[in-house]
Design an enzyme around this catalytic site. Structure first.
Site, PDB file in Angstrom:
ATOM      1  CE  LYS A  98       8.285  11.586   4.800  1.00  0.00           C
ATOM      2  NZ  LYS A  98       7.343  12.456   4.790  1.00  0.00           N
ATOM      3  CB  THR A 103       8.081  19.939   3.117  1.00  0.00           C
ATOM      4  OG1 THR A 103       9.501  19.847   2.729  1.00  0.00           O
ATOM      5  CG2 THR A 103       7.338  21.133   2.409  1.00  0.00           C
ATOM      6  NE  ARG A 127      10.552  21.900  -1.105  1.00  0.00           N
ATOM      7  CZ  ARG A 127      10.088  20.578  -0.855  1.00  0.00           C
ATOM      8  NH1 ARG A 127      10.410  20.076   0.588  1.00  0.00           N
ATOM      9  NH2 ARG A 127       9.361  19.791  -1.385  1.00  0.00           N
ATOM     10  CG  ASP A 148       6.923  16.126   6.277  1.00  0.00           C
ATOM     11  OD1 ASP A 148       7.826  15.580   5.510  1.00  0.00           O
ATOM     12  OD2 ASP A 148       6.109  16.775   5.893  1.00  0.00           O
ATOM     13  CG  ASP A 171       2.530  19.211   5.959  1.00  0.00           C
ATOM     14  OD1 ASP A 171       3.476  18.425   5.838  1.00  0.00           O
ATOM     15  OD2 ASP A 171       2.263  20.399   5.272  1.00  0.00           O
ATOM     16  CG  ASN A 212       4.211  13.242   2.022  1.00  0.00           C
ATOM     17  OD1 ASN A 212       3.391  13.735   2.633  1.00  0.00           O
ATOM     18  ND2 ASN A 212       5.545  13.651   1.587  1.00  0.00           N
ATOM     19  CG  ASP A 213       3.843  13.677   6.356  1.00  0.00           C
ATOM     20  OD1 ASP A 213       4.777  13.167   5.967  1.00  0.00           O
ATOM     21  OD2 ASP A 213       3.492  14.686   6.003  1.00  0.00           O
ATOM     22  CB  THR A 219      13.004  15.340   4.862  1.00  0.00           C
ATOM     23  OG1 THR A 219      12.751  16.245   3.917  1.00  0.00           O
ATOM     24  CG2 THR A 219      14.392  15.228   5.040  1.00  0.00           C
TER      25      THR A 219
END
EC number: 7.6.2.1
Length: 1115
Positions: free
Chosen positions: A874, A501, A688, A499, A893, A896-897, A768
């Protein structure tokens, strides 16, 4: 209010209360946890009356219940028990009776059907799943079931089952050449060690369960507040939770001490996020503060909810009032078990989901089992050794048959009796002899292989966690191994999917640039304080001057409208810290940065409630009514808030990704042409970006939309889709206001870490959600791409066609283009090709017919950057690499990961600002990305080399130890007589050959850590090891074992041939002991010869083993 202590006994103590606990059943019935309501067990039974209640005469299992709005009026007192059918649950508030709820003796007869289920639960063979009880259980066993269940689990391992079969065969009278105890003792030792380890973990789980179930909470009963254990709560109870207390179950917030009827909860125990969440009391009960106030609603009001599910952030429910009036319930009204109430004195909550039906337990999924390449190859090696065992047994049994055939006529003492087990020569005798040799050679398969490898891995994980070079002081985050099964896999990583961010960047956002009414701000910074804010836009001279202009000035009015939008359109919670300062709690660092930046420019968010938002606009208060909030999701990629302004106008504020907002803009806006270049410039700077827009809603349109939105918000089926459809109708024909740019700086050491990983031959892919320009800028900054890297772009328009054949042709052309570039490159730097693919194109590329072409394209490129990807994409990319490319590592982190982390061979979590969801799903976690090279290059490389040596050595020593049995058989007429005594057979693997290899596997260092880190190419050695290489090494070790076993047998054989001075020869015991001593000496010296570095502990272990073996020889 009077407070009464009731049923609040802690686990392990006996309650003196007259109120029965859930387990006190004498003279009363209770609802067994194993039989859910609505299953048919309690149909047609009034739980208090002596005759069946009409209100409880419901349909049996399999028939869907049809509820009417008037049915709840029949509910009084003890009839208020929850009900559910196949689609939803119905709950009535229960404010009378004991805690837990006590049922009538009529239940006993009906409950007989559930006694078998309860018995299974008490044995730990089934799990309680009733919908009403709040008792939880995470332990696997009970004291009664631990031993049989643990043994069953251990014997599911093939090696343990094999040795159990050998023991059973050995117990056949007259068959085994060795006593069964010789095999049983090592097996019992291995099983005992595993059982002790599992028992320790189980005791910890039981202790945790008892502690949680024994917590107390205030329950409203009969105008009083009584204390009850969490385990005794049931669906329908109303509880009172105080400040800083944990929520005991999933609660519907009925009332709050806050004047705005809201409360704050911290969800760190639930999803790992440390930011506060805002929850609202149901308006219909928000003014009530006691059981007496709520009592008159217990009958006529019905709370209808969806069935228990695992969706943490979604909830669909409704309150059915008199005359069929219905009010909606959603996730903003639901307080989840595992959260903590903060910044609020108290709340009243209705228990809607209890125990294992609560959402936190519905999300307890078993982590996917990950098996390393070495472990998978071990199974093949065991099969090969078993084949060798069969071959030697066949050869020896045939040799015995031939020997007896040729010598029996001449030697009377060789003649068989014809009775078991000395059968006449033939197929039966041959089979018996084969079984005897199989038993004799059973230790060719090392019984201690698995337990030794597990012990070694645990020790390696401890040293990894003690590595001070991987400790992040700022966040107090050491490197933590959450599993001990993947150590050697760290030494074979070929792909890293990361990832951006919070993983490559700090996730500390600064509001640095903005585009307002065609003007780009953030480049001309004025005077800054000694400790400047990261939101440098606040110091832009041009923006400050625009804000000083009067309302009639167009630029000033646009700037004020822009900042007002930022202060209003968010879900940030303003609150006061211990010093009385206003601080912001936000679920998104981006949102927090925008609100803080707007506050520095004079547009400060002051207060937020369910109905209103209050902001300070350059000293002038502005209060707006909140009509609806359309939350941000990864699918929507935008959020909106519908407000009524003080002048009566209804305005929609919307912000989101630029491509999403642009697709919803009204046609013909000149501002689009000015803002688009600004977006591109900000993205190229690695920032961003978000676009913000708004539009005014006419009263007629609002009234029509509000009716549709209300109907969607109270729907119990497909509510999310219906709400989204309603939102789509409102979020259109928007007017662009401007764009924001937030900076997220790289973490320290990221460029060096990326460079080291690339030199080690590891491919790095970045996944990302940012737009292409931002992702490319970050890739250049972290040195994933170099200035000379040729970029290959795949956008949605390139692969967006519906013709699958045409899409495949496009991918083939791209593959051909890359291969031609690689062939024509005259210099290595010319071969640097980077692939950048957009989310829409990625969706097409991941279709089954395109997967292989897409993967080939990615493998031909040096690095890959996937932009605008969703969490699901992902995980799909990671699964594709895992299945078809090689060993991959996923690192992230945030929540969403999680899919990516769990899909990879190895999942790494970063302890960042987005909570601990990634950490909790990971296999290893630490504080910064820069620690990843040390984890792989140092610890991963060491672990693979060490563990590979352990596996080879275990097979080597057992072959060397067992081979003299075969040679002795050949020189003794293939008689299957054991060469070693029972004591030596039982102790070889446990005492004489285990400790030195453990010391080697824990302390061996072929190179110093600094040497490996400075020469990252060394990692290619271990990363390239495949199954074929392991098998080749296995055969090399087996050849050495063949040689060493032969020498260890031949030397004593020749030494004892002459006899002593009296002409007597030593017996088989002395010869076997001599050979055994030679074997112990050889295999332990072998460990020393394989060591590149020898420390004191290693020397002590080897020396102690050798001294012990000499003592045996002397004895």
């Amino acid at each position: 209010m009077k407070t009464v202590q009731a049923s609040a006994s802690w686990p392990g103590t006996r309650s003196n209360s007259t109120i029965p606990t859930a387990l006190e059943t004498e003279g009363s019935a209770y609802i067994p946890e194993t039989v859910p309501l609505g299953s048919g067990l309690y149909d047609d039974v009034d739980l208090q009356a002596k005759e069946p209640s009409a209100a409880l005469q419901k349909s049996k299992l399999g028939k869907q219940k049809v509820w009417t709005s008037d049915e709840s009026h029949a509910r009084e007192g003890d009839d208020l028990l929850p009900e559910q059918d196949a689609t939803s649950r119905r709950i009535w508030m229960r404010l009378e009776g004991p805690v837990p709820y006590k049922t009538s003796p009529l239940m006993l007869e009906q409950a007989k059907r559930g006694r078998f289920c309860r018995w299974l639960v008490s044995l730990g063979l089934a799990r309680a799943h009733g919908p009403t009880h709040n008792r939880i259980r995470t332990s696997k066993y009970t004291p009664l079931t631990f031993l049989p269940a643990n043994l069953l689990q251990q014997f599911m391992r093939t090696a343990n089952l094999y040795f159990l079969a050998v023991i059973l065969v050995q117990m056949v009278p007259g068959l085994s050449p060795t006593p069964w105890q010789a095999t049983a003792l090592p097996l019992v030792f291995v099983l005992t060690v595993n059982a002790i380890k599992e028992a320790g973990e189980e005791i910890a789980r039981h202790s945790s369960d008892d502690q949680i179930n024994g917590k107390v909470v205030t329950v409203l009963r009969d105008n009083e507040e009584i204390l009850a254990c969490w385990a005794n709560l049931q669906v329908g109870d109303v509880v009172k939770v105080g400040r800083n207390e944990d929520l005991p179950a999933d609660l519907l917030c009925l009332a709050s001490s806050n004047k705005d009827k809201l409360c704050h909860v911290e969800t760190a125990n639930l999803d790992g996020e440390t930011n506060l969440k805002l929850k609202y009391a149901f308006p219909g009960t928000a003014a009530y503060k006691s059981a007496g106030d709520l009592k008159r609603l217990a009958g006529p009001w019905t709370f209808q909810t969806e069935l228990p599910n695992e969706r943490l952030y979604q909830f669909e429910g409704a309150v059915i009032k008199d005359a069929g009036r219905t009010d909606p319930l959603d996730a903003a009204n639901l307080l989840l078990r595992g959260c903590t109430l903060v910044n609020t004195d108290w709340i009243l909550g209705l228990v809607v989901y209890a125990g294992h039906d609560s959402k936190i337990f519905r999300n307890r999924t078993k982590a996917p089992r990950k098996v390393t390449q070495l472990e998978r190859t071990m199974n093949l090696l065991v099969a090969m050794v078993f084949a060798l065992q069969v071959m030697l047994s066949v050869m020896a049994s045939i040799g015995n048959y031939i020997f007896l055939k040729s010598h029996e006529p001449r030697h009377w003492y060789l003649k068989s009796t014809g009775q078991w087990p000395e059968l006449q020569p033939g197929m039966a005798a041959l089979l018996v002899q084969f079984l005897r040799f199989m038993i004799l050679f059973n230790q060719l398969i090392p019984i201690s292989l698995y337990i030794t490898l597990e012990l070694v891995k645990v020790c390696q994980c401890k040293f990894l966690q003690w590595d001070s070079q991987m400790y992040h002081a700022d966040s107090d985050s050491p490197c933590v191994a959450r599993t001990s099964t993947l150590n050697e896999e760290l030494g074979q990583v070929q792909y890293i999917l990361t990832d951006k961010t919070g993983t490559l960047t700090q996730n500390v956002m600064g509001f640095v640039m903005s585009s307002i009414h065609g003007c780009l701000y953030g480049k001309q910074l004025g005077r800054q304080p000694a400790k400047p804010s990261p939101h440098s836009l606040a110091y832009d001279v041009g923006l400050q001057q625009a804000l000083e202009q009067p309302a009639s000035n167009h630029a000033g009015d646009a700037a004020r409208s822009f900042l007002t939008h930022l202060a209003l359109c968010n879900t940030v919670i303003p609150c006061l810290d211990s010093d009385g300062e206003l601080v912001y709690q936000a679920s998104s660092p981006d949102e927090e940065a925008l609100v803080q930046g707007a506050a520095l420019l004079g547009f400060q968010l002051i207060a937020r409630s369910l109905q209103k938002v209050e902001i300070d606009c350059q000293g002038e208060p502005l209060e707006v009514d909140v009509l609806a909030v359309l939350d941000f999701t990864s699918d929507r990629k935008r959020m909106s808030i519908l407000c009524r302004l003080p002048d009566g106008r209804v305005r929609l504020y919307c912000k989101g990704a630029d491509n999403v907002i642009y697709s919803r803009l009204a046609k013909g806006q000149l501002l689009e042409q000015y803002t688009q270049p600004h977006l591109a410039e900000m993205s190229r700077a690695g920032l961003r970006t978000l676009c913000i827009a708004q539009r005014d809603i006419s009263p007629e349109e609002y009234e029509s939309w509000a009716r549709e939105f209300h109907a969607a918000s109270i729907a119990l089926h497909d509510r999310e889709a219906k709400v989204e459809a309603a939102a789509q109708k409102l979020e259109c024909k928007l007017h662009l206001v401007g764009a924001t740019a937030v900076e997220d700086r790289l973490q320290d050491g990221v460029p060096k870490a990326i460079r080291t990983l690339l030199q080690a031959g590891i491919r790095v892919w970045v996944l990302t959600g940012d737009k292409i320009e931002t992702a490319i800028s970050i890739a250049l900054a972290c040195q994933l791409f170099s200035p000379t890297t040729k970029l290959l772009m795949l956008r949605e328009r390139d692969l967006g066609c519906s013709d699958s054949q045409l899409t495949s042709e496009v991918l083939k052309l791209k593959v051909t283009e890359v291969q031609q570039l690689l062939r024509s490159a005259s210099h290595p730097s010319s071969r640097m090709i980077g692939l950048v693919i957009e989310g829409g194109a990625l969706a097409v590329a991941l279709q089954p017919q395109n997967e292989s072409l897409f993967l080939q394209l990615c493998q031909d490129c040096k690095a890959v950057v996937c932009c605008r990807v969703s969490p699901r994409q992902k995980a799909l990319v990671t699964s594709l690499v895992k299945q078809q490319a090689g060993i991959c590592l996923g690192i992230g982190d945030g929540a969403n990961d999680v899919g990516m982390i769990q899909a990879a061979h190895i999942g790494i979590g970063i302890s960042g600002r987005e909570g601990r969801a990634a950490v909790l799903a990971s296999d290893f976690h630490f504080g910064q990305f820069r620690f990843l090279p040390r984890l792989l290059l140092v610890h991963g490389r060491w672990s693979l080399k060490r563990n590979l040596e352990v596996v080879m050595y275990m097979f080597y020593k057992n072959l060397a130890y067992n081979l003299p049995n075969f040679w002795f058989a050949l020189v003794s007429g293939c008689s299957s007589l054991p060469y070693y005594s029972t004591v030596l057979i039982a102790s070889f693997n446990v005492l004489w050959s285990s400790l030195p290899i453990i010391g080697f596997a824990v302390f061996e260092q072929d190179l110093r850590p600094i040497s490996v880190e400075q020469n990252s190419q060394l990692y290619r050695e271990t990363a390239a090891i495949c199954r074929q290489d392991i098998v080749i090494q296995f055969f090399q070790w087996m050849l050495e074992a063949l040689w060493h076993g032969t020498i260890a047998f031949a030397i004593p054989l020749l030494a004892f041939r002459g006899g002593d001075r009296d002409g007597k020869t030593d017996g088989i015991d002395a010869m076997g002991l001599a050979t055994f001593t030679c074997i112990v000496l050889i295999v332990n010296v072998k460990v020393l010869t394989r060591s590149s570095s020898i420390n004191l502990i290693h020397c002590v272990l080897v020396a102690g083993t050798l001294i012990g073996s000499s003592d045996i020889q002397g004895a």
